[in-house]
Design a protein around this motif. Structure first.
Motif, PDB file in Angstrom:
ATOM      1  N   GLU A 142       0.863  -1.180   0.000  1.00  0.00           N
ATOM      2  CA  GLU A 142       0.000   0.000   0.000  1.00  0.00           C
ATOM      3  C   GLU A 142       0.899   1.229   0.000  1.00  0.00           C
ATOM      4  N   VAL A 143       0.702   2.106  -0.981  1.00  0.00           N
ATOM      5  CA  VAL A 143       1.577   3.276  -1.126  1.00  0.00           C
ATOM      6  C   VAL A 143       0.725   4.508  -1.387  1.00  0.00           C
ATOM      7  N   TYR A 144       1.361   5.690  -1.284  1.00  0.00           N
ATOM      8  CA  TYR A 144       0.671   6.929  -1.621  1.00  0.00           C
ATOM      9  C   TYR A 144       0.526   7.045  -3.137  1.00  0.00           C
ATOM     10  N   PHE A 145      -0.675   7.435  -3.568  1.00  0.00           N
ATOM     11  CA  PHE A 145      -0.947   7.580  -4.992  1.00  0.00           C
ATOM     12  C   PHE A 145      -0.258   8.828  -5.538  1.00  0.00           C
ATOM     13  N   HIS A 146       0.310   8.688  -6.763  1.00  0.00           N
ATOM     14  CA  HIS A 146       0.837   9.852  -7.472  1.00  0.00           C
ATOM     15  C   HIS A 146       0.539   9.669  -8.943  1.00  0.00           C
ATOM     16  N   ILE A 147       0.207  10.765  -9.600  1.00  0.00           N
ATOM     17  CA  ILE A 147      -0.204  10.701 -10.992  1.00  0.00           C
ATOM     18  C   ILE A 147       0.930  10.217 -11.901  1.00  0.00           C
ATOM     19  N   ILE A 148       2.177  10.432 -11.510  1.00  0.00           N
ATOM     20  CA  ILE A 148       3.321  10.029 -12.336  1.00  0.00           C
ATOM     21  C   ILE A 148       3.602   8.532 -12.201  1.00  0.00           C
ATOM     22  N   GLY A 149       3.435   7.990 -11.013  1.00  0.00           N
ATOM     23  CA  GLY A 149       3.686   6.568 -10.834  1.00  0.00           C
ATOM     24  C   GLY A 149       3.705   6.174  -9.375  1.00  0.00           C
ATOM     25  N   GLN A 150       3.576   4.883  -9.120  1.00  0.00           N
ATOM     26  CA  GLN A 150       3.617   4.327  -7.769  1.00  0.00           C
ATOM     27  C   GLN A 150       4.882   3.483  -7.614  1.00  0.00           C
ATOM     28  N   LYS A 151       5.639   3.758  -6.561  1.00  0.00           N
ATOM     29  CA  LYS A 151       6.926   3.099  -6.363  1.00  0.00           C
ATOM     30  C   LYS A 151       6.794   1.912  -5.415  1.00  0.00           C
ATOM     31  N   CYS A 152       7.394   0.783  -5.819  1.00  0.00           N
ATOM     32  CA  CYS A 152       7.390  -0.406  -4.979  1.00  0.00           C
ATOM     33  C   CYS A 152       8.265  -0.164  -3.747  1.00  0.00           C
ATOM     34  N   SER A 153       7.721  -0.419  -2.582  1.00  0.00           N
ATOM     35  CA  SER A 153       8.483  -0.208  -1.352  1.00  0.00           C
ATOM     36  C   SER A 153       9.573  -1.253  -1.173  1.00  0.00           C
ATOM     37  N   HIS A 154       9.461  -2.355  -1.863  1.00  0.00           N
ATOM     38  CA  HIS A 154      10.406  -3.460  -1.691  1.00  0.00           C
ATOM     39  C   HIS A 154      11.633  -3.336  -2.587  1.00  0.00           C
ATOM     40  N   CYS A 155      11.428  -3.204  -3.918  1.00  0.00           N
ATOM     41  CA  CYS A 155      12.570  -3.176  -4.846  1.00  0.00           C
ATOM     42  C   CYS A 155      12.780  -1.815  -5.493  1.00  0.00           C
ATOM     43  N   LYS A 156      11.941  -0.827  -5.135  1.00  0.00           N
ATOM     44  CA  LYS A 156      12.063   0.556  -5.611  1.00  0.00           C
ATOM     45  C   LYS A 156      11.749   0.718  -7.096  1.00  0.00           C
ATOM     46  N   SER A 157      11.057  -0.240  -7.678  1.00  0.00           N
ATOM     47  CA  SER A 157      10.684  -0.174  -9.085  1.00  0.00           C
ATOM     48  C   SER A 157       9.384   0.601  -9.257  1.00  0.00           C
ATOM     49  N   TYR A 158       9.257   1.261 -10.416  1.00  0.00           N
ATOM     50  CA  TYR A 158       8.005   1.912 -10.775  1.00  0.00           C
ATOM     51  C   TYR A 158       7.214   1.065 -11.777  1.00  0.00           C
ATOM     52  N   ASN A 159       7.700  -0.133 -12.036  1.00  0.00           N
ATOM     53  CA  ASN A 159       6.989  -1.052 -12.926  1.00  0.00           C
ATOM     54  C   ASN A 159       5.903  -1.748 -12.110  1.00  0.00           C
ATOM     55  N   THR A 160       4.875  -0.973 -11.784  1.00  0.00           N
ATOM     56  CA  THR A 160       3.814  -1.449 -10.881  1.00  0.00           C
ATOM     57  C   THR A 160       2.441  -1.184 -11.482  1.00  0.00           C
ATOM     58  N   ARG A 161       1.448  -1.821 -10.897  1.00  0.00           N
ATOM     59  CA  ARG A 161       0.066  -1.571 -11.313  1.00  0.00           C
ATOM     60  C   ARG A 161      -0.828  -1.618 -10.077  1.00  0.00           C
ATOM     61  N   THR A 162      -1.885  -0.807 -10.100  1.00  0.00           N
ATOM     62  CA  THR A 162      -2.807  -0.762  -8.956  1.00  0.00           C
ATOM     63  C   THR A 162      -3.701  -1.997  -8.967  1.00  0.00           C
ATOM     64  N   ILE A 163      -4.035  -2.457  -7.769  1.00  0.00           N
ATOM     65  CA  ILE A 163      -4.886  -3.641  -7.612  1.00  0.00           C
ATOM     66  C   ILE A 163      -5.922  -3.365  -6.532  1.00  0.00           C
ATOM     67  N   SER A 164      -6.867  -4.258  -6.415  1.00  0.00           N
ATOM     68  CA  SER A 164      -7.864  -4.136  -5.343  1.00  0.00           C
ATOM     69  C   SER A 164      -7.224  -4.453  -4.002  1.00  0.00           C
TER      70      SER A 164
END
Length: 270
Positions: free
Chosen positions: A242-264
């Protein structure tokens, strides 16, 4: 004696590299066991079959089933063998009795891989067979690739050609999935950096992630969204956060990647 040996040798190599198709240089054609038609090679047959109007007529040759060949020098039809039974010409400098395969271009350094069950090019000493991936790879990838079971026994995710026996060079991506080299480079050229199969990053993206960090720091979100949180799944490490939403992208807290997608949000325990 020497003259006779020289004459026999000339006959053996007569027409070398002078016959064949766009796929192989060879001095014989094959009779397709499936449709009884004559073609230079199985690829010529498969290409001709794939353009037939009726899809139910599409079919491919099973290479091991070829029984008859026609010498291109004397037009004699005969059972599969390296030397013509009539004129004695060598119908292929390289010949594999298992694959019923002929090729005069020995610079390809053909070899038959027992595990793959087919002939490969590039020199036996330059390749090894990965049992888990189910295919031959360059020695540079020995203990240096992520194994995916039967990774070569599928179609290229870009052009959809079957990879296992494709004539084109293939590459293994960081995630272990494979595709044609030319398809891979075309994908990168179009700024597509994720595997089309599993969505993992295929190149080092650390500099890109740092640049996105800077963009996010310089881009303030509106008050209504500043503290909004979302659940994300990271395509690179498969972590859910669970991370803070940003219009540019969401950063993975574990590996610091922005290759992420929102889920339920994950379901609460009962």
């Amino acid at each position: 004696m020497e003259k006779g040996a020289s004459s026999a040798n000339e006959r053996l190599h007569f027409g070398k590299m002078g016959y064949g198709c766009q796929h192989y240089r060879r001095r014989c054609k094959i009779r397709a066991p499936c449709c009884n038609e004559v073609f230079w090679c199985r690829h010529c047959h498969n290409e001709a079959s794939s353009v037939l109007k009726n899809p139910s007529d599409w079919h491919e040759i099973v290479r091991q089933d070829v029984k008859q060949v026609i010498c291109s020098v004397c037009d004699t039809e005969q059972q599969v063998a390296q030397l013509c039974s009539n004129c004695g010409v060598n119908m292929g400098e390289y010949f594999c009795e298992i694959c019923k395969f002929f090729d005069d271009d020995t610079e390809k350094e053909h070899f038959h891989c027992q595990e793959c069950g087919i002939c490969r090019v590039g020199g036996r000493d330059n390749y090894f067979h990965c049992k888990k991936c189910g295919s031959c790879y360059s020695n540079a990838l020995r203990d240096n690739h992520f194994c995916v079971e039967n990774s070569m026994r599928h179609h290229c995710p870009i052009c959809y050609e079957y990879l296992f026996d494709s004539l084109k060079d293939t590459t293994v991506m960081k995630c272990g999935h494979t595709m044609h080299c030319e398809c891979y480079y075309e994908m990168i050229k179009r700024d597509k950096y994720c595997c089309p199969i599993c969505s993992k990053s295929v190149i080092d993206m650390s500099r890109t992630w740092m640049r996105i960090d800077e963009e996010i720091e310089a881009t303030e979100m509106p008050e209504d969204y500043r503290y909004k949180k979302v659940w994300i799944l990271c395509n690179d490490c498969n972590d859910t956060t669970e991370v803070y939403f940003h219009i540019i992208g969401q950063k993975c807290s574990h590996c610091k990647s922005y290759n992420t997608r929102t889920i339920s949000p994950p379901a609460l325990p009962h």
